[in-house]
Design a protein around this motif. Sequence first.
Motif, PDB file in Angstrom:
ATOM      1  N   ASN A  34      43.406  34.301  51.492  1.00  0.00           N
ATOM      2  CA  ASN A  34      43.210  35.461  51.995  1.00  0.00           C
ATOM      3  C   ASN A  34      43.469  36.721  50.873  1.00  0.00           C
ATOM      4  N   GLU A  35      44.295  36.292  50.069  1.00  0.00           N
ATOM      5  CA  GLU A  35      44.348  37.205  48.820  1.00  0.00           C
ATOM      6  C   GLU A  35      43.105  37.286  48.038  1.00  0.00           C
ATOM      7  N   ILE A  37      40.172  36.820  48.868  1.00  0.00           N
ATOM      8  CA  ILE A  37      38.965  37.459  49.682  1.00  0.00           C
ATOM      9  C   ILE A  37      39.301  39.059  49.628  1.00  0.00           C
ATOM     10  N   GLU A  38      40.619  39.540  50.074  1.00  0.00           N
ATOM     11  CA  GLU A  38      41.006  40.907  50.165  1.00  0.00           C
ATOM     12  C   GLU A  38      41.100  41.393  48.839  1.00  0.00           C
ATOM     13  N   GLU A  39      41.123  40.828  47.785  1.00  0.00           N
ATOM     14  CA  GLU A  39      41.475  41.520  46.410  1.00  0.00           C
ATOM     15  C   GLU A  39      40.230  40.934  45.505  1.00  0.00           C
ATOM     16  N   GLU A  40      39.219  40.273  46.032  1.00  0.00           N
ATOM     17  CA  GLU A  40      38.069  39.935  45.317  1.00  0.00           C
ATOM     18  C   GLU A  40      38.514  39.337  43.842  1.00  0.00           C
ATOM     19  N   ARG A  68      37.114  31.894  60.917  1.00  0.00           N
ATOM     20  CA  ARG A  68      38.652  32.135  60.733  1.00  0.00           C
ATOM     21  C   ARG A  68      39.126  31.899  62.432  1.00  0.00           C
TER      22      ARG A  68
END
Length: 212
Positions: A34-35, A37-40, A68
């Motif tokens: 998740n991190e 993906i969110e922070e690229e 998901r």
Amino acid sequence: MENLIPLFPLSLVVYPGEDLNLHVFEPRYRQLINECIEEEKTFGIPAFIDNKLPGYGTEVHVTTLHQRYEDGRMDVKTKGLRIFRLVDFLNPVPDKLYAGGRVQLLDPEEPSTSGTFLTPLLDRLGRLYDLLQIETDYDPTKSPLFSYKIAHKVGLSIEQEYELLTMGTEAERQQFLIRHLDKVIPVVADMERTKDRIKMNGHFKNLDPLSF
């Protein structure tokens, strides 16, 4: 230069340019993905062999979130980027569920489709696949780091795949694969002859009479 990156140890070897699908279900790895993906940002997959981290792995990034699930599980597609050497392992990273590590990212190798060893490697690969009756469309011009493209397709053990990962040049890796195929091809050929003999067992055969 050392970088601190999240780590997702797996009992396999990932190569630069390789696509890898992951089903992510553990809470620590759901947090990690998740991190990323969110922070690229990227993460590392160090090879986990014989219950230990021998030290090398591959930096990867998430290319596609396929699905998901309601319970938080995910199906993602990742792609290998660069090889790294693990300098320090942190389990867990402070304030995180997942592990991480300080790694030395190795400079990407300059792609090259030429080389003294490519022709003999392709010859042996063709012989192996002919014996196995497998069709292949491998094109070295489309896969500059050709050894990575075929490493999972020639019967290497995970230890051998890891050894290949630690090699610094395409020429060195191609020589390694040639030596491996020189050992494997006679074994496969003998197996095919054995299969043919088994198929013939129980069938009528035209036998020439022997003169004593």
